[in-house]
Write an enzyme that holds these catalytic residues in place. Structure first.
Site, mmCIF file in Angstrom:
data_model
loop_
_atom_site.group_PDB
_atom_site.id
_atom_site.type_symbol
_atom_site.label_atom_id
_atom_site.label_comp_id
_atom_site.label_asym_id
_atom_site.label_seq_id
_atom_site.Cartn_x
_atom_site.Cartn_y
_atom_site.Cartn_z
ATOM 1 C CG HIS A 121 -0.253 -0.062 2.531
ATOM 2 N ND1 HIS A 121 0.243 1.053 3.163
ATOM 3 C CD2 HIS A 121 0.023 -1.108 3.338
ATOM 4 C CE1 HIS A 121 0.790 0.704 4.318
ATOM 5 N NE2 HIS A 121 0.677 -0.611 4.449
ATOM 6 C CG ASP A 122 -0.313 4.326 1.328
ATOM 7 O OD1 ASP A 122 -1.150 5.109 0.875
ATOM 8 O OD2 ASP A 122 -0.546 3.577 2.307
ATOM 9 N N GLY A 139 4.947 -1.365 2.534
ATOM 10 C CA GLY A 139 4.165 -0.149 2.306
ATOM 11 C C GLY A 139 5.022 1.095 2.220
#
Length: 268
Positions: A121-122, A139
């Site tokens: 994520h991100d 992440g």
């Protein structure tokens, strides 16, 4: 209209371009957008607010746009943006972002994710990046253009990898990697520059000679790292390599910079 196999499930109002191909047993969520020429071979799962760029091909059992693997995620509306002309191979995965991060996971154009690779994520992945089998990003990782991530390498969350780097197979990356860096080892350390990649990108012999001189000054010169960095900073007007490295380091000093192992006295 899109060519959708009768065994696939596409949930309205998913947005599919006219020439999209959706193969057998694919599952497409309602917030997915598939651009022109996208092909899902078979058994592909695409969920969340995921956009897949034109002409990207996704192979069986890949899973894109699923929730982030974060205990802090509570279902906030976040995104995955996958670029054009990518190749996503079997069992590769990429998650949407988090509200506590950028809110978006971005993967650039011309990216190849081989079997079992993962983008957390991100993350922000540049253009023409190659993930070998089972290469994984935690992440909030950023990866520059034309970087190669070797098989079964693992990049720690929040780490930055500059453009045109080489991360060797089985390497654990815990520190930021300067542009053009070549990293090797279980606890990854710099072992020089990604000379092969630099030659492929058009670096001349004189360019490589100048880059090596900057590398030696930064990592093997006298004084502290900050002192050596200031000496390299004096060369940014005359050396594109020095400019790229200094700009990368100045952009974010939250994490330490990956350096050569102790006892190494030169760039190989």
């Amino acid at each position: 209209m899109p060519n959708i196999d009768p065994t696939a499930r596409v949930v309205n109002p998913a947005g599919l371009a006219e020439d999209v191909e959706v193969g057998p047993f694919c599952v497409i969520g309602p917030d997915v957008v598939l651009k022109a020429g996208v092909k899902l071979v078979s058994h592909v799962n695409v969920q969340g607010a995921t956009t897949i760029g034109a002409r990207t091909i996704v192979h069986p059992f890949a899973s894109l746009g699923t929730p982030p693997q974060s205990v802090h995620y509570k279902g906030e509306p976040t995104e995955l943006q996958l670029g054009e002309d990518c190749v996503i191979r079997e069992h590769a995965t990429a998650n949407i972002g988090t509200a506590g991060g950028s809110g978006v996971t971005r993967i650039g154009n011309g990216v190849m994710m081989m079997t079992g690779s993962h983008v957390g994520h991100d993350c922000s992945v540049g253009n023409n990046v190659i993930f070998a089998n089972n290469a994984v990003l935690g992440g909030h990782v950023s990866v520059g253009d034309f970087t190669f991530l070797g098989g079964q390498c693992a990049v720690h969350q929040f780490t930055r990898i500059g453009p045109q780097c080489m991360i060797s197979g089985l390497t654990g990356v815990r520190e930021d990697v300067i542009p053009f860096g070549n990293v090797l080892g279980q606890a990854g350390k710099l072992v020089g520059l990604n000379v092969i990649g630099m030659k492929r990108r058009g670096f001349t012999k004189s360019d490589l000679h100048a880059a090596r001189a900057v590398y030696r000054e930064l990592f093997f010169g006298e004084g502290t790292f900050d002192t050596r960095l200031e000496k390299v900073r004096e060369q940014v007007e005359s050396s594109p390599f020095a400019a790229a490295v200094v700009s990368f380091i100045d952009a974010d000093r939250k994490r330490p910079i990956c350096q050569p192992s102790r006892g190494v006295t030169r760039e190989d």
